[in-house]
Design a protein around this motif. Structure first.
Motif, PDB file in Angstrom:
ATOM      1  N   PHE A 117       0.814  -1.207   0.000  1.00  0.00           N
ATOM      2  CA  PHE A 117       0.000   0.000   0.000  1.00  0.00           C
ATOM      3  C   PHE A 117       0.854   1.266   0.000  1.00  0.00           C
ATOM      4  O   PHE A 117       0.431   2.300  -0.521  1.00  0.00           O
ATOM      5  N   GLN A 118       2.062   1.187   0.523  1.00  0.00           N
ATOM      6  CA  GLN A 118       2.984   2.325   0.410  1.00  0.00           C
ATOM      7  C   GLN A 118       3.373   2.547  -1.050  1.00  0.00           C
ATOM      8  O   GLN A 118       3.480   3.688  -1.492  1.00  0.00           O
ATOM      9  N   VAL A 119       3.589   1.464  -1.776  1.00  0.00           N
ATOM     10  CA  VAL A 119       3.914   1.586  -3.204  1.00  0.00           C
ATOM     11  C   VAL A 119       2.752   2.246  -3.938  1.00  0.00           C
ATOM     12  O   VAL A 119       2.951   3.177  -4.734  1.00  0.00           O
ATOM     13  N   LYS A 120       1.532   1.774  -3.681  1.00  0.00           N
ATOM     14  CA  LYS A 120       0.375   2.368  -4.350  1.00  0.00           C
ATOM     15  C   LYS A 120       0.244   3.847  -4.016  1.00  0.00           C
ATOM     16  O   LYS A 120       0.004   4.682  -4.899  1.00  0.00           O
ATOM     17  N   PHE A 121       0.420   4.190  -2.745  1.00  0.00           N
ATOM     18  CA  PHE A 121       0.309   5.572  -2.316  1.00  0.00           C
ATOM     19  C   PHE A 121       1.379   6.435  -2.983  1.00  0.00           C
ATOM     20  O   PHE A 121       1.092   7.504  -3.528  1.00  0.00           O
ATOM     21  N   ARG A 122       2.605   5.959  -2.973  1.00  0.00           N
ATOM     22  CA  ARG A 122       3.701   6.749  -3.535  1.00  0.00           C
ATOM     23  C   ARG A 122       3.617   6.831  -5.058  1.00  0.00           C
ATOM     24  O   ARG A 122       4.014   7.834  -5.648  1.00  0.00           O
ATOM     25  N   ALA A 123       3.105   5.784  -5.689  1.00  0.00           N
ATOM     26  CA  ALA A 123       2.900   5.857  -7.144  1.00  0.00           C
ATOM     27  C   ALA A 123       1.842   6.911  -7.462  1.00  0.00           C
ATOM     28  O   ALA A 123       1.963   7.643  -8.454  1.00  0.00           O
ATOM     29  N   GLY A 124       0.828   7.020  -6.626  1.00  0.00           N
ATOM     30  CA  GLY A 124      -0.182   8.065  -6.807  1.00  0.00           C
ATOM     31  C   GLY A 124       0.415   9.447  -6.655  1.00  0.00           C
ATOM     32  O   GLY A 124       0.072  10.375  -7.403  1.00  0.00           O
TER      33      GLY A 124
END
Length: 155
Positions: free
Chosen positions: A63-70
């Motif tokens: 979820f950190q990856v998803k957040f940071r990709a956003g």
């Protein structure tokens, strides 16, 4: 005392301590067996606890990856010229999150079978690809990591 009583007494005095010694030996062997079982139970419980803790961490990393990709995608939306030429702090953070996810996935995969290892590897590649795509696409909805990763289960 009769000769029969003396024979019985001699037999009891001779064999009773041997009987006690044999019982003690059997008890000791059984105790060793139970201790071995107890150690196996503790080791399995430790492995299960470690696996569950790492599962929690890898879910957080995902979820950190998803957040940071956003965030990377939003930054590109605000300043498209910079997204194409420079590397922002958000992009570095996103790449770092993907690396953390891949490291945790490798750790978890080493505890499992080969198909699970392949799943974690593919998932890491997909996340890396999604982060790289986020730097090119500015709307956050264009990053559909989860749509490509449906059906993945870390257990």
């Amino acid at each position: 005392m009769s000769e029969r009583e003396v024979t019985i007494r001699t037999a009891v005095v001779t064999y009773f301590p041997m009987f006690i010694a044999v019982l003690s030996l059997v008890t000791s062997i059984y105790n060793g067996y139970l201790n071995g079982k107890f150690v196996d139970i503790i080791q399995r419980n430790f492995g299960r606890t470690e696996y569950l803790r790492t599962c929690k961490e890898i879910i957080d990393a995902y979820f950190q990856v998803k957040f940071r990709a956003g965030i990377v995608s939003e930054n590109v939306g605000r300043d498209p010229a910079r997204g194409a030429t420079g590397v922002s702090v958000a992009q570095i953070d996103a790449a770092s999150a993907v690396s953390r996810f891949a490291a945790l996935g490798t750790y978890l995969a080493n505890l499992r079978d080969e198909p699970t290892r392949q799943q974690y590897t593919r998932l890491s590649w997909e996340l890396d690809k999604a982060v790289r795509e986020a730097a090119r696409h500015h709307p956050p909805s264009s990053i559909s990591c989860s749509s490509r990763l449906t059906g993945f289960s870390p257990t």
